[in-house]
Motif scaffolding. Structure first.
Motif, PDB file in Angstrom:
ATOM      1  N   ASN A  58       0.792  -1.129   0.167  1.00 36.41           N
ATOM      2  CA  ASN A  58       0.037  -0.121   0.187  1.00 36.41           C
ATOM      3  C   ASN A  58       1.037   1.448  -0.305  1.00 36.41           C
ATOM      4  O   ASN A  58       2.079   1.114  -0.375  1.00 36.41           O
ATOM      5  CB  ASN A  58      -0.669   0.128   0.929  1.00 36.41           C
ATOM      6  CG  ASN A  58       0.094   0.385   2.848  1.00 36.41           C
ATOM      7  OD1 ASN A  58       1.413   0.441   3.444  1.00 36.41           O
ATOM      8  ND2 ASN A  58      -0.508  -1.111   3.490  1.00 36.41           N
ATOM      9  N   ASP A  59       0.392   2.830   0.026  1.00 37.63           N
ATOM     10  CA  ASP A  59       0.694   3.318  -0.296  1.00 37.63           C
ATOM     11  C   ASP A  59       2.778   3.634   0.698  1.00 37.63           C
ATOM     12  O   ASP A  59       2.869   3.859   1.050  1.00 37.63           O
ATOM     13  CB  ASP A  59       0.265   4.702   0.316  1.00 37.63           C
ATOM     14  CG  ASP A  59      -1.061   4.637  -1.283  1.00 37.63           C
ATOM     15  OD1 ASP A  59      -0.404   4.341  -2.183  1.00 37.63           O
ATOM     16  OD2 ASP A  59      -1.741   6.236  -1.446  1.00 37.63           O
ATOM     17  N   SER A  60       1.571   3.225   2.468  1.00 39.50           N
ATOM     18  CA  SER A  60       3.177   3.049   3.208  1.00 39.50           C
ATOM     19  C   SER A  60       4.008   2.501   3.021  1.00 39.50           C
ATOM     20  O   SER A  60       5.314   2.812   3.463  1.00 39.50           O
ATOM     21  CB  SER A  60       1.963   2.840   4.920  1.00 39.50           C
ATOM     22  OG  SER A  60       3.524   2.869   5.105  1.00 39.50           O
ATOM     23  N   GLU A  61       3.801   1.045   2.671  1.00 43.01           N
ATOM     24  CA  GLU A  61       5.147   0.052   2.364  1.00 43.01           C
ATOM     25  C   GLU A  61       5.471   0.534   1.658  1.00 43.01           C
ATOM     26  O   GLU A  61       7.058   0.293   1.555  1.00 43.01           O
ATOM     27  CB  GLU A  61       4.361  -1.209   2.768  1.00 43.01           C
ATOM     28  CG  GLU A  61       3.574  -2.160   3.679  1.00 43.01           C
ATOM     29  CD  GLU A  61       4.445  -1.699   4.894  1.00 43.01           C
ATOM     30  OE1 GLU A  61       5.519  -2.614   3.951  1.00 43.01           O
ATOM     31  OE2 GLU A  61       3.825  -1.668   6.752  1.00 43.01           O
TER      32      GLU A  61
ATOM     33  N   TYR B 249       9.658   0.572   1.420  1.00 44.55           N
ATOM     34  CA  TYR B 249      10.508  -0.446   0.724  1.00 44.55           C
ATOM     35  C   TYR B 249      11.400   0.520   0.039  1.00 44.55           C
ATOM     36  O   TYR B 249      13.150   0.500  -0.043  1.00 44.55           O
ATOM     37  CB  TYR B 249       9.640  -0.796   0.394  1.00 44.55           C
ATOM     38  CG  TYR B 249      10.485  -2.063  -1.402  1.00 44.55           C
ATOM     39  CD1 TYR B 249      10.538  -3.077  -0.486  1.00 44.55           C
ATOM     40  CD2 TYR B 249      10.893  -1.567  -2.775  1.00 44.55           C
ATOM     41  CE1 TYR B 249      10.988  -3.899  -1.242  1.00 44.55           C
ATOM     42  CE2 TYR B 249      11.496  -2.059  -3.053  1.00 44.55           C
ATOM     43  CZ  TYR B 249      11.382  -3.850  -2.923  1.00 44.55           C
ATOM     44  OH  TYR B 249      12.639  -4.632  -3.169  1.00 44.55           O
ATOM     45  N   THR B 250      10.760   1.621  -0.394  1.00 44.32           N
ATOM     46  CA  THR B 250      12.175   2.706  -1.559  1.00 44.32           C
ATOM     47  C   THR B 250      12.807   3.468  -0.754  1.00 44.32           C
ATOM     48  O   THR B 250      14.243   3.876  -0.577  1.00 44.32           O
ATOM     49  CB  THR B 250      10.827   3.792  -2.618  1.00 44.32           C
ATOM     50  OG1 THR B 250      10.046   2.731  -2.812  1.00 44.32           O
ATOM     51  CG2 THR B 250      11.629   4.064  -3.205  1.00 44.32           C
TER      52      THR B 250
ATOM     53  N   ARG C 232      19.279  -0.930   2.627  1.00 39.24           N
ATOM     54  CA  ARG C 232      19.363  -2.252   2.459  1.00 39.24           C
ATOM     55  C   ARG C 232      19.271  -2.481   1.360  1.00 39.24           C
ATOM     56  O   ARG C 232      19.469  -2.975   0.097  1.00 39.24           O
ATOM     57  CB  ARG C 232      19.462  -3.301   3.737  1.00 39.24           C
ATOM     58  CG  ARG C 232      19.807  -4.148   3.607  1.00 39.24           C
ATOM     59  CD  ARG C 232      19.118  -5.005   4.989  1.00 39.24           C
ATOM     60  NE  ARG C 232      19.128  -6.315   4.330  1.00 39.24           N
ATOM     61  CZ  ARG C 232      18.720  -7.282   4.522  1.00 39.24           C
ATOM     62  NH1 ARG C 232      17.222  -6.940   4.584  1.00 39.24           N
ATOM     63  NH2 ARG C 232      18.453  -8.682   4.502  1.00 39.24           N
ATOM     64  N   ILE C 233      17.336  -2.474   0.931  1.00 38.59           N
ATOM     65  CA  ILE C 233      16.862  -2.829  -0.297  1.00 38.59           C
ATOM     66  C   ILE C 233      17.344  -2.045  -0.881  1.00 38.59           C
ATOM     67  O   ILE C 233      17.867  -2.839  -2.145  1.00 38.59           O
ATOM     68  CB  ILE C 233      15.127  -2.375   0.121  1.00 38.59           C
ATOM     69  CG1 ILE C 233      14.729  -3.852   1.311  1.00 38.59           C
ATOM     70  CG2 ILE C 233      14.640  -2.521  -1.082  1.00 38.59           C
ATOM     71  CD1 ILE C 233      13.412  -3.327   1.582  1.00 38.59           C
ATOM     72  N   ALA C 234      17.704  -0.848  -1.035  1.00 35.91           N
ATOM     73  CA  ALA C 234      17.848   0.123  -2.364  1.00 35.91           C
ATOM     74  C   ALA C 234      19.130  -0.342  -2.767  1.00 35.91           C
ATOM     75  O   ALA C 234      19.476  -1.031  -4.025  1.00 35.91           O
ATOM     76  CB  ALA C 234      18.382   1.353  -1.816  1.00 35.91           C
TER      77      ALA C 234
ATOM     78  N   SER D 147       0.561   1.345  -5.760  1.00 40.30           N
ATOM     79  CA  SER D 147       1.902   1.994  -4.242  1.00 40.30           C
ATOM     80  C   SER D 147       2.254   2.311  -5.140  1.00 40.30           C
ATOM     81  O   SER D 147       3.302   3.959  -5.382  1.00 40.30           O
ATOM     82  CB  SER D 147       0.605   1.725  -3.244  1.00 40.30           C
ATOM     83  OG  SER D 147      -0.256   2.090  -3.111  1.00 40.30           O
ATOM     84  N   MET D 148       3.286   1.490  -4.854  1.00 35.77           N
ATOM     85  CA  MET D 148       4.328   1.203  -6.089  1.00 35.77           C
ATOM     86  C   MET D 148       5.473   2.140  -7.074  1.00 35.77           C
ATOM     87  O   MET D 148       6.074   2.773  -7.466  1.00 35.77           O
ATOM     88  CB  MET D 148       4.852  -0.502  -5.934  1.00 35.77           C
ATOM     89  CG  MET D 148       5.284  -0.707  -4.989  1.00 35.77           C
ATOM     90  SD  MET D 148       6.675  -0.964  -3.854  1.00 35.77           S
ATOM     91  CE  MET D 148       7.515  -1.354  -4.139  1.00 35.77           C
ATOM     92  N   LEU D 149       4.222   2.020  -7.512  1.00 39.73           N
ATOM     93  CA  LEU D 149       4.444   3.233  -9.288  1.00 39.73           C
ATOM     94  C   LEU D 149       3.892   4.228  -8.888  1.00 39.73           C
ATOM     95  O   LEU D 149       4.506   4.770  -9.856  1.00 39.73           O
ATOM     96  CB  LEU D 149       2.867   2.054  -9.988  1.00 39.73           C
ATOM     97  CG  LEU D 149       3.498   0.649 -11.052  1.00 39.73           C
ATOM     98  CD1 LEU D 149       2.574   0.329 -12.013  1.00 39.73           C
ATOM     99  CD2 LEU D 149       5.052   0.571 -11.308  1.00 39.73           C
ATOM    100  N   ASP D 150       2.977   4.546  -8.196  1.00 39.73           N
ATOM    101  CA  ASP D 150       3.233   5.981  -7.443  1.00 39.73           C
ATOM    102  C   ASP D 150       4.038   6.397  -7.223  1.00 39.73           C
ATOM    103  O   ASP D 150       4.762   7.853  -7.071  1.00 39.73           O
ATOM    104  CB  ASP D 150       2.201   5.897  -7.276  1.00 39.73           C
ATOM    105  CG  ASP D 150       0.193   6.021  -7.597  1.00 39.73           C
ATOM    106  OD1 ASP D 150       0.568   5.857  -8.930  1.00 39.73           O
ATOM    107  OD2 ASP D 150      -0.109   5.998  -6.292  1.00 39.73           O
TER     108      ASP D 150
END
Length: 125
Positions: A16-19, A23-24, A28-30, A84-87
């Motif tokens: 969703n928007d928050s997650e 994530y982004t 560490r993920i990046a 949400s991820m694409l936004d």
């Protein structure tokens, strides 16, 4: 019980928007996304002739992998199931194009339209 997101909910619900923002913004993920994306591009074994290639990024999320594709000098189209991820990707003003699509339903793309395809951290969903 596993805390892995893919065991929690489908991606279009989990991210969703928050997650998507969390994530982004996770360094560490990046870093992992950048490393895996660079390796995926190496494995494509694209000609080293200085010409930009068109790459499909399946399950692109917020387009962290797209950054690596752009840095390698290529153009790209990213597809993801999470609006949400694409936004977040659009907010980040990524260089590639993005579209909402579910890879599990097949993709309405003509064969041979892309010079290569990558998918980083998406297939497990």
């Amino acid at each position: 019980m596993s805390l892995r997101p893919e065991h929690t909910a489908p991606p279009e619900i989990f991210y969703n928007d928050s997650e998507a923002q969390k994530y982004t913004q996770n360094s560490r993920i990046a870093a992992i996304q950048a490393e895996l994306s660079q390796r995926a591009l190496e494995l494509l074994a694209l000609p080293d002739d200085g010409q930009a290639r068109l790459i499909l990024d399946v399950g692109c999320g917020s387009c962290l992998s797209g950054d690596a594709i752009t840095e390698a000098g290529h153009t790209w189209l990213g597809l993801d199931i999470s609006r949400s991820m694409l936004d977040v990707a659009v907010e980040r003003e990524v260089e590639g194009d993005v579209a909402l699509a579910d890879m599990g339903q097949g993709l309405p793309l003509r064969g041979g339209a892309f010079d290569g395809a990558i998918s980083i951290s998406a297939v497990q969903w």
